[in-house]
Structure formats: C-alpha cells, structure tokens
Write an enzyme that holds these catalytic residues in place. Sequence first.
Site, short mmCIF file in Angstrom:
data_model
loop_
_atom_site.label_atom_id
_atom_site.label_comp_id
_atom_site.label_asym_id
_atom_site.label_seq_id
_atom_site.Cartn_x
_atom_site.Cartn_y
_atom_site.Cartn_z
N LYS A 191 0.86 -1.18 0.00
CA LYS A 191 0.00 0.00 0.00
C LYS A 191 0.90 1.24 0.00
O LYS A 191 1.95 1.25 0.66
CB LYS A 191 -0.89 -0.02 1.25
N SER A 244 -10.16 -0.26 7.18
CA SER A 244 -9.59 -0.16 5.83
C SER A 244 -8.89 -1.39 5.28
O SER A 244 -8.50 -1.40 4.12
CB SER A 244 -8.61 1.00 5.76
N SER A 269 -9.83 2.23 3.00
CA SER A 269 -8.94 2.95 2.13
C SER A 269 -7.98 2.06 1.35
O SER A 269 -7.38 2.51 0.38
CB SER A 269 -8.10 3.94 2.97
N1 GLN Z 1 -13.29 4.53 6.46
C1 GLN Z 1 -12.68 4.96 7.70
C2 GLN Z 1 -12.25 6.40 7.57
O1 GLN Z 1 -12.47 6.96 6.57
C3 GLN Z 1 -11.56 4.06 8.05
C4 GLN Z 1 -10.33 4.32 7.26
C5 GLN Z 1 -9.19 3.45 7.65
O2 GLN Z 1 -9.34 2.41 8.30
N2 GLN Z 1 -8.00 3.88 7.28
O3 GLN Z 1 -11.66 6.94 8.44
#
Ligand code: GLN
Length: 484
Positions: free
Chosen positions: A76, A175, A151
């Site tokens: 990532k 995410s 994400s």
């Molecule tokens: N969707 C959540 C957010 O937008 C979690 C994102 C994540 O786990 N990095 O914060």
Amino acid sequence: MYKLSIAELGEGLRSKAFSSRELTEYFLRRIAALNPLYNALITVTENSALAAATHADKQLSSGIGGDLCGIPVLHKDIFCTQGVRTSCGSKMLDSFVPPYNAAVVENLASAGAIMLGKTNMDEFAMGSSNETSFYGPVKNPWDISRVPGGSSGGSAAAVASRMAPAATATDTGGSIRQPAALCGVSGLKPTYGRISRWGMIAFASSLDQAGPIAGSAEDCAILLQAMASYDPRDSTSVERSVPNYRATLNNSVAGVKIGIPKEYFLSGLNPGVEAAVMSSLSTLRDLGAELIDISLPNSHLSVPAYYVIAPAEASANLSRFDGVRYGHRCADPEDLEDMYRRSRAEGFGEEVQRRILIGSYCLSAGYYDAYYRKAQQVRQLIRQDFVEAFTQVDVIMGPTCPSPAFKFGAKGDDPVAMYLEDIYTIATNLAGLPGMSIPCGLVEGNPVGLQLIGNYFDEASILNVAHQLQRVSNWHTQHPEGLD
Ligand code: GLN
C-alpha cells in the site's frame, strides 16, 4: 497460475516448476494488462522486482528461503519505500521519495518477498470507497461501476484481480476488512502493537495497524508471520513472541465458542449479507463450534467516538505537512504564513481538509472536554464490552459491512453515509483487537464478507476458524470474470 495460493506458489518455486523470475514476470504482465482497467497500482517497480527475483532464485537454489521467498507482493502506498515514491494517495506527497523503508517493507523483503509496486488508496487512508485518492478511484474487479472499498481499495482490488497474490494494507477503522469484503478476498487487521508502524504514514496513531490482504486465511497467516515483529523504533510495538500461525490452522473448531453480537444484526443490514453470514455460522456449527448470543451494548457509540478521535489525531499528525521539509510547496509564497496556507490548501483534498477541521475543532480549548475527552471515555466503554464478551467466547463473528459494494458516487455527497460503512469494523480499532474479513457469499454477483474478531494477540484463533471454514467452502476461490 493466478489461481494458486502463496503456499502453492511456494511449492512450485521449491520444486523448480517455475522460478521466482518467471513468476515475477508473469505478475508484471498481469499488471500491465489489468491495471489500466482497475487503477489499483500507483507505481510499478519492475526493475527492482526482477533484480530481487533473481536474488531469490539464488537463495531458493541453495535451499535457504522460507514461505515467502520469491513470492511477489504489493505494498500500500502508505508504507515508506526507499527510493520509490510514497504518495499516501495525496497530491501533498506526489513527489515524496523516502530515504528509508517501513518496518513492514523491511520484514517482507528480508523474508524474500518481491515488491512489484505500490497500491492506490484513499488520500491519507481517509475513506471507504477509494474515491478520495489523488490518483483517481480504484475500480472493483467484480463490477467496475462499483467501489472496491477503502482505504486499502488498491490492495484489495489488486489481489481480487490477481495482479499479485498478496498485498499489504492498513486499517484505522476498517480499511483492511471493508475493502477485503467488497472485493471478495481475505484481510487481517492484527492486534494494535503486533506489527510495527515505523515508516507507515500516520493517520490516527492510536488506531492505525498494518496487516495483509491475500486470497485465503492460510496466506494471511504466512504474511502475518513475516510482518509481525517487535520494533523499538515504534514505541507502541509490543515485545511479545510471534507464534507460529500456520501450526494451528488445522486445529479442530469443535467446542470453539463463537459469540454472535445482537447489535450486528439490527436494521440497516442488507438481508443478502445477513443470509450469507448466517450460512457460514451454521457451517461452523456443523463443524462442532458452539454459537452463543452476546451483546456489545455500546456498539452504537463506536462511529461517533471514532469520528472525534480519528480526526483529532489526524489533525495533529498532518500538521507536519507544511511545505517546509517535504511534500507539496505552493509557488511563490509571499511569506511563511502564506506558504503554510496555500501549500496545505493545494496539497490536501476535500476529505482530508474536512478531517483536519473536525479534529482541530474537537481539540480546541473550549471543546476538548465536550468532545475529545468524552470520546475517550466512550472508547473505554467499548473496550470493556469486548473484555466482558471474551470471558464467555473465543471468537466474535458477524458481517464485515452492512451491504455489498456500492456504485461510484452513491455516497459522495454524504460523508455520514460513507462513515456508516465502517459501523461493524471501527469498534475493534477503538478496542485494539484483531479482526479479519473473509468472503462468505455473493449478493447479486457482488462479494460480501464475514468478520471474525479475536481476543488480544489471539490472531491464531481467528485464522484457525477462518481456515477451517475455507477448507469446507469455496467462496475464497471464486474470482471475478475476465481475469484469464
Ligand atoms: N473509512 C474509515 C475512515 O475513513 C476508516 C479508514 C481506515 O481504516 N484507514 O476513516
């Protein structure tokens, strides 16, 4: 070849059915053919991958090299990679080339894994659909009109389309698990502190945790083995030995107590998702597991608490991007103040700016007690619910997400609708527990995920239950059409 698991690819390498160089070339060809469709990768590191594969082949032929030696993986784009642009999905870091590797990158490289490139992601890991990336959205390989989740949508889509057998990811509120669910792959968020965060660009430091996305629970176990380590460079890394995760995958699940939280099956859950989750639970009962109804009474508070704590920590973490030391700098600043202002206004996208505003507001002197301190108290209640539940059960299970992948733009105008995507995943981050998503069905052709939550540092139990389920079911071996 793309259907083979990491374990099978490892056997092929050791029996000389193919070399790491051939395997690497094969996956690079898949990336060249498929990435234009899915936009899952931001950067491809072809030359260094081929050089690393040649080195891995030498190790393999001299009989050294473990399960990951010669296996291609993706990282990532939140993990710093020495000499390779690390953008975090943001214009702010579009030209940032780190001088060092993240601990996760080091660990996988020393296990012999071959980095093929860096995956697309929501900007600074903020999002649930990959629509906030500066590099454009990732498409879900099961249906390119739908989001892959976020994400870590690039990592999940890349594994789903087998541009690589595995990818690293991070999970602050869901995410790893949410995109794994929406793309029909397996993803594990370990206990907070299990994997070093050193060199992983910080979003919300008390919640962020790295983990693997791969085709099966067994492959996640192999990756976790290499990724987990104690690291004095990360003060929250926990000094604790790493168990042999593969060794317990085949334990029987007879007698394992599985808690089913009633709060995870209330209104808002898609009936198709519920049916798929229920069907996996009854398979586990057939295997001898005991299903026990439990309650996590403060579950409804996890999204509100998270959207105070995560933006608060993000606003502090992102203050380092000021146009001075690295990252985007605006052209011709009038003075220092103007440089800060315009560099940040130009470098950060809308969602990141929204989070910085919310976070700064919650931490401001007048509102700290009302919001931030209150959210921390709620966090303790949520943690306590799990501590209580784990006195009765070994593993907690439920859906990963309320529904399958949605269409692009469906939640774009409504941040709160987007935030509710993580309603079942956020609590484990607030509590610091390990959580996993594995595919458990298709609803109108779109994958859905089953979530497994374990006790602190008990990744082995969720991997064991997931693997036993995958031995008797085949959701994890289904692929989207058009991959050949
Ligand atoms: N969707 C959540 C957010 O937008 C979690 C994102 C994540 O786990 N990095 O914060």
